[in-house]
Design a protein around this motif. Sequence first.
Motif: not given
Length: 81
Positions: A6-25
């Motif tokens: 869902r569009p609201e379940d995509l979270h902007l990430i930076t290099n600092d918080d990549k470890r918080a998300y197991p799936i990354q685009l």
Amino acid sequence: CRLGIRPEDLHLITNDDKRAYPIQLTNLKIDLVELTGSYKLLHCHHDDHKIVAAVDSNLNFELGQNVSFGIHSKDAHYFHS
């Protein structure tokens, strides 16, 4: 299988918080920024894959800008293709 998010379940990430998300685009290019009121819809693509993400309307983006998104596993939906 296909991944559905869902569009609201995509979270902007930076290099600092990549470890918080197991799936990354990563390295998605912005094609369109659509202001809808309390949020903006970012229409993005990478190769032939297109996604739409809902982000805070106070954030600024430019067409052609690259962005990356993280997804929590619980928010991923898998479909048989």
